[in-house]
Design a protein around this motif. Structure first.
Motif, PDB file in Angstrom:
ATOM      1  N   PRO A   1       9.467  50.843  26.821  1.00  0.00           N
ATOM      2  CA  PRO A   1      10.828  50.502  26.486  1.00  0.00           C
ATOM      3  C   PRO A   1      11.406  49.505  27.674  1.00  0.00           C
ATOM      4  O   PRO A   1      10.937  49.306  28.834  1.00  0.00           O
ATOM      5  CB  PRO A   1      11.620  51.803  27.141  1.00  0.00           C
ATOM      6  N   GLY A   2      12.187  48.679  27.349  1.00  0.00           N
ATOM      7  CA  GLY A   2      12.822  47.510  28.007  1.00  0.00           C
ATOM      8  C   GLY A   2      12.068  46.282  27.967  1.00  0.00           C
ATOM      9  O   GLY A   2      11.985  45.581  28.979  1.00  0.00           O
ATOM     10  N   THR A   3      11.156  45.858  27.216  1.00  0.00           N
ATOM     11  CA  THR A   3      10.231  44.841  27.036  1.00  0.00           C
ATOM     12  C   THR A   3      11.183  43.824  26.998  1.00  0.00           C
ATOM     13  O   THR A   3      11.004  42.784  27.548  1.00  0.00           O
ATOM     14  CB  THR A   3       9.395  44.983  25.910  1.00  0.00           C
ATOM     15  N   THR A   4      12.245  43.542  26.041  1.00  0.00           N
ATOM     16  CA  THR A   4      13.264  42.442  25.968  1.00  0.00           C
ATOM     17  C   THR A   4      14.135  42.540  27.080  1.00  0.00           C
ATOM     18  O   THR A   4      14.893  43.492  27.139  1.00  0.00           O
ATOM     19  CB  THR A   4      13.860  42.721  24.539  1.00  0.00           C
ATOM     20  N   ARG A   5      14.277  41.503  28.139  1.00  0.00           N
ATOM     21  CA  ARG A   5      14.790  41.621  29.218  1.00  0.00           C
ATOM     22  C   ARG A   5      16.066  40.409  28.977  1.00  0.00           C
ATOM     23  O   ARG A   5      16.995  40.688  29.678  1.00  0.00           O
ATOM     24  CB  ARG A   5      14.017  41.236  30.497  1.00  0.00           C
ATOM     25  N   ASP A   6      15.798  39.643  28.054  1.00  0.00           N
ATOM     26  CA  ASP A   6      16.994  38.589  27.816  1.00  0.00           C
ATOM     27  C   ASP A   6      17.200  38.408  26.367  1.00  0.00           C
ATOM     28  O   ASP A   6      16.521  39.125  25.488  1.00  0.00           O
ATOM     29  CB  ASP A   6      16.548  37.238  28.476  1.00  0.00           C
ATOM     30  N   ILE A   7      18.226  37.625  26.175  1.00  0.00           N
ATOM     31  CA  ILE A   7      18.556  37.449  24.799  1.00  0.00           C
ATOM     32  C   ILE A   7      17.899  36.445  24.089  1.00  0.00           C
ATOM     33  O   ILE A   7      17.570  35.308  24.310  1.00  0.00           O
ATOM     34  CB  ILE A   7      20.379  37.048  24.502  1.00  0.00           C
ATOM     35  N   ILE A   8      17.351  36.507  22.970  1.00  0.00           N
ATOM     36  CA  ILE A   8      16.589  35.657  21.872  1.00  0.00           C
ATOM     37  C   ILE A   8      17.196  35.311  20.730  1.00  0.00           C
ATOM     38  O   ILE A   8      17.912  36.262  19.923  1.00  0.00           O
ATOM     39  CB  ILE A   8      15.251  36.248  21.370  1.00  0.00           C
ATOM     40  N   GLU A   9      17.646  34.176  20.405  1.00  0.00           N
ATOM     41  CA  GLU A   9      18.292  33.539  19.293  1.00  0.00           C
ATOM     42  C   GLU A   9      17.465  32.985  18.391  1.00  0.00           C
ATOM     43  O   GLU A   9      16.551  32.084  18.643  1.00  0.00           O
ATOM     44  CB  GLU A   9      19.276  32.675  19.585  1.00  0.00           C
TER      45      GLU A   9
ATOM     46  N   ILE B   1      26.609  32.640  10.439  1.00  0.00           N
ATOM     47  CA  ILE B   1      27.018  34.002  11.057  1.00  0.00           C
ATOM     48  C   ILE B   1      26.542  34.393  12.475  1.00  0.00           C
ATOM     49  O   ILE B   1      25.102  34.473  12.331  1.00  0.00           O
ATOM     50  CB  ILE B   1      27.009  35.226  10.047  1.00  0.00           C
ATOM     51  N   SER B   2      27.171  34.528  13.324  1.00  0.00           N
ATOM     52  CA  SER B   2      26.644  35.108  14.600  1.00  0.00           C
ATOM     53  C   SER B   2      26.274  36.536  14.322  1.00  0.00           C
ATOM     54  O   SER B   2      27.137  37.370  14.361  1.00  0.00           O
ATOM     55  CB  SER B   2      27.404  34.969  15.992  1.00  0.00           C
ATOM     56  N   THR B   3      25.070  37.020  14.433  1.00  0.00           N
ATOM     57  CA  THR B   3      24.651  38.560  14.375  1.00  0.00           C
ATOM     58  C   THR B   3      24.044  39.065  15.404  1.00  0.00           C
ATOM     59  O   THR B   3      22.906  38.498  15.912  1.00  0.00           O
ATOM     60  CB  THR B   3      23.827  38.441  13.073  1.00  0.00           C
ATOM     61  N   ALA B   4      24.139  40.030  16.138  1.00  0.00           N
ATOM     62  CA  ALA B   4      23.569  40.617  17.041  1.00  0.00           C
ATOM     63  C   ALA B   4      22.657  41.958  16.475  1.00  0.00           C
ATOM     64  O   ALA B   4      23.269  42.842  16.075  1.00  0.00           O
ATOM     65  CB  ALA B   4      24.459  41.170  18.048  1.00  0.00           C
ATOM     66  N   ILE B   5      21.427  42.089  16.885  1.00  0.00           N
ATOM     67  CA  ILE B   5      20.702  43.346  16.841  1.00  0.00           C
ATOM     68  C   ILE B   5      20.594  44.039  18.052  1.00  0.00           C
ATOM     69  O   ILE B   5      20.311  43.374  19.138  1.00  0.00           O
ATOM     70  CB  ILE B   5      19.263  42.876  16.479  1.00  0.00           C
ATOM     71  N   ILE B   6      21.247  45.291  17.921  1.00  0.00           N
ATOM     72  CA  ILE B   6      21.611  45.932  19.221  1.00  0.00           C
ATOM     73  C   ILE B   6      21.066  47.410  18.904  1.00  0.00           C
ATOM     74  O   ILE B   6      20.578  47.981  17.787  1.00  0.00           O
ATOM     75  CB  ILE B   6      23.050  46.151  19.324  1.00  0.00           C
ATOM     76  N   GLY B   7      20.834  48.077  20.024  1.00  0.00           N
ATOM     77  CA  GLY B   7      20.116  49.477  19.946  1.00  0.00           C
ATOM     78  C   GLY B   7      19.853  49.778  21.384  1.00  0.00           C
ATOM     79  O   GLY B   7      19.554  49.006  22.198  1.00  0.00           O
ATOM     80  N   ARG B   8      19.539  51.137  21.382  1.00  0.00           N
ATOM     81  CA  ARG B   8      18.895  51.505  23.000  1.00  0.00           C
ATOM     82  C   ARG B   8      17.460  50.956  22.938  1.00  0.00           C
ATOM     83  O   ARG B   8      16.931  50.513  21.737  1.00  0.00           O
ATOM     84  CB  ARG B   8      18.932  52.975  23.107  1.00  0.00           C
ATOM     85  N   PRO B   9      16.846  51.027  23.973  1.00  0.00           N
ATOM     86  CA  PRO B   9      15.320  50.332  24.279  1.00  0.00           C
ATOM     87  C   PRO B   9      14.477  51.286  23.320  1.00  0.00           C
ATOM     88  O   PRO B   9      14.610  52.351  22.998  1.00  0.00           O
ATOM     89  CB  PRO B   9      14.958  50.883  25.629  1.00  0.00           C
ATOM     90  N   ASN B  10      13.633  50.412  22.807  1.00  0.00           N
ATOM     91  CA  ASN B  10      12.340  50.584  22.033  1.00  0.00           C
ATOM     92  C   ASN B  10      12.738  51.487  20.533  1.00  0.00           C
ATOM     93  O   ASN B  10      11.929  52.311  19.849  1.00  0.00           O
ATOM     94  CB  ASN B  10      11.314  51.803  22.786  1.00  0.00           C
TER      95      ASN B  10
END
Length: 462
Positions: free
Chosen positions: A256-264, A225-234
């Motif tokens: 805030p904004g530490t994650t700049r790219d997608i991690i799978e 199952i493709s699952t996305a963790i989403i939310g505003r920064p931090n």
């Protein structure tokens, strides 16, 4: 590709390990191996080696007489082999240099480097397995959970092939009756009644529909199952990913904004693989890099089967939170209230009108509380109260599903033509097309393009 060639390849992952295997398959496999293998003690001529025996010795360069590696050589004589050809497997030390040197000697002495998946392709072309079983091999290699492995093993053992061949046998019998009527119209041939034929076709259509329905379950077992963790920064998205993985995979800071790219990464939830995507925080971007990260996050939401929307309960609900709640209202998802270990500013009853019927779970990703409940909620949402079991014949490939849909349409056309008293020629044509579509799945009817596309997914050496 020529089946007359003897092929060779490294069949174990490249890198350091205890053992690495160079495999040869073809009529000259033993002849080539005998030129570079020096047994530790005298034995009978290599051509008289007993099949399925292992011999200790060294691989030696015939030109320089240099010892390349200390090995165990296994000989397996056709047809009782993976490819139904003579096979030699050379068990070397598992380093890239000895494996590469042994392979180069095999190629120098007359072998050809195997194409991706060519060993399994030869097993199919030589009749040891059908196409669904060949496809199961790559699913076994890529299995992420016990359930996906079980489904692939069942397919390799022929569960799907058996079901499809039973359907083909019924269609062949019907086609034989109808074509006999076409070829010998004046003969007194016992033709089944229209009612019997209609009932038989209806039963076959129901069987095919059952297989088509199994695709959703099969796709989940095979691909996860493709699952996305989403939310505003931090809000704790990366902390949640690390908690689910039980390792520090993503960088976590208070900035805030530490994650700049997608991690799978993959997480096993009750036997189903979740491909978890940790996205960049969604907000108004402050630079081009963050802007691209937000764009990728939005694409990940659109492509996800399941979304985990993380909200920081230690802060008031912000406009970005409301925007994301609106964006995922029509998607399967869970609202994850994070940071419950801190003083709370958001109450569950205040969210109920906004989130609708989506399940809500309270956690502390840092402390680990609530994670068991989150996993159970994910499992309940995926299975919807049903147990996803790999038992029995399951369709796992889009190629299979499309062919079954085409076959179903052909048989429905046949049934309509039968009720309209169409000529036997038209009836036979519909049955033949349905047979061809079923045959495409198991490989009875195929093209080189289909085979190339299937086996290009394999690694060289399998």
């Amino acid at each position: 590709m020529s089946l007359d060639d003897t092929i060779a390849a490294i069949s174990t992952p490249i890198g350091e390990g205890g053992i690495g295997i160079v495999r040869l398959s073809g009529k000259d496999a033993l002849t080539i191996a005998s030129k570079i293998f020096r047994p530790s003690r005298p034995m009978t001529h290599n051509s008289r080696l007993k099949t399925h025996t292992i011999h200790y010795g060294h691989i030696v360069d015939p030109e320089s007489d240099d010892i390349i590696d200390e090995v165990l050589l296994t000989f397996m004589k056709a047809p009782a082999t993976y490819t139904r050809e003579d096979i030699v497997e050379i068990n070397c030390h598992g380093g890239i240099v000895p494996l590469k040197n042994v392979l180069e000697l095999c190629l120098k002495e007359g072998a050809r480097l195997a194409d991706p998946g060519e060993f399994t392709k030869r097993a199919f072309l030589n009749g040891r397995i059908d196409l669904t079983q060949a496809e199961a091999v790559i699913d076994i290699i890529r299995a992420k959970t016990d359930r996906s492995l079980k489904a692939a093993m069942d397919q390799l053992r022929g569960s799907l092939s058996l079901r499809l061949n039973q359907i083909r046998d019924k269609l062949i019998n019907l086609t034989a009756y109808i074509e006999a009527h076409i070829d010998f119209p004046d003969e007194e041939i016992d033709i089944p009644s229209r009612e019997w034929v209609e009932a038989e076709i209806t039963g076959i259509i129901i069987e095919i529909k059952d297989l088509i329905k199994s695709f959703d379950k099969g796709k989940v077992l095979r691909e996860g199952i493709s699952t996305a963790i989403i939310g505003r920064p931090n809000v704790g998205k990366s902390s949640l990913l690390n908690a689910l993985l039980m390792e520090d995979r993503a960088i976590v800071t208070e900035i805030p904004g530490t994650t700049r790219d997608i991690i799978e990464e993959f997480v096993n939830i009750d036997g189903i693989a979740l491909k978890i995507v940790d996205t960049a925080g969604i907000r108004e971007a402050k630079d081009l890099v963050e802007e691209e990260g937000v764009r990728r996050s939005l694409r990940a939401i659109d492509g996800a089967d399941l979304v985990l929307l993380v909200i920081d309960t230690s802060e008031d609900l912000k406009e970005e939170d409301r925007t994301l709640l609106e964006k995922v209202k029509d998607k399967k998802g869970i609202i994850v209230l994070n940071k419950i270990d801190l003083p709370q500013k958001i109450k569950e009853n205040g969210l109920s009108k906004i989130i609708g019927e989506k399940p809500l779970v309270r956690i502390s990703a840092i402390k680990g509380s609530g994670l068991k409940e989150l996993r159970q909620t994910i499992a309940n949402l995926i299975f919807e109260g049903r147990v996803v079991s790999p038992e029995g014949a399951i369709v796992t490939k889009l190629r299979h599903r499309k062919a079954l849909l085409d076959a179903k349409e052909d048989l429905e056309n046949f049934r309509n033509s039968l009720m309209e008293d169409q000529s036997s020629e038209f009836l036979a044509l519909d049955l033949r097309e349905a047979l061809d579509h079923i045959g495409e799945i198991v490989g009875i009817v195929t093209t080189e393009d289909i085979l190339d596309r299937i086996f290009s997914e394999f690694c060289i050496g399998k």
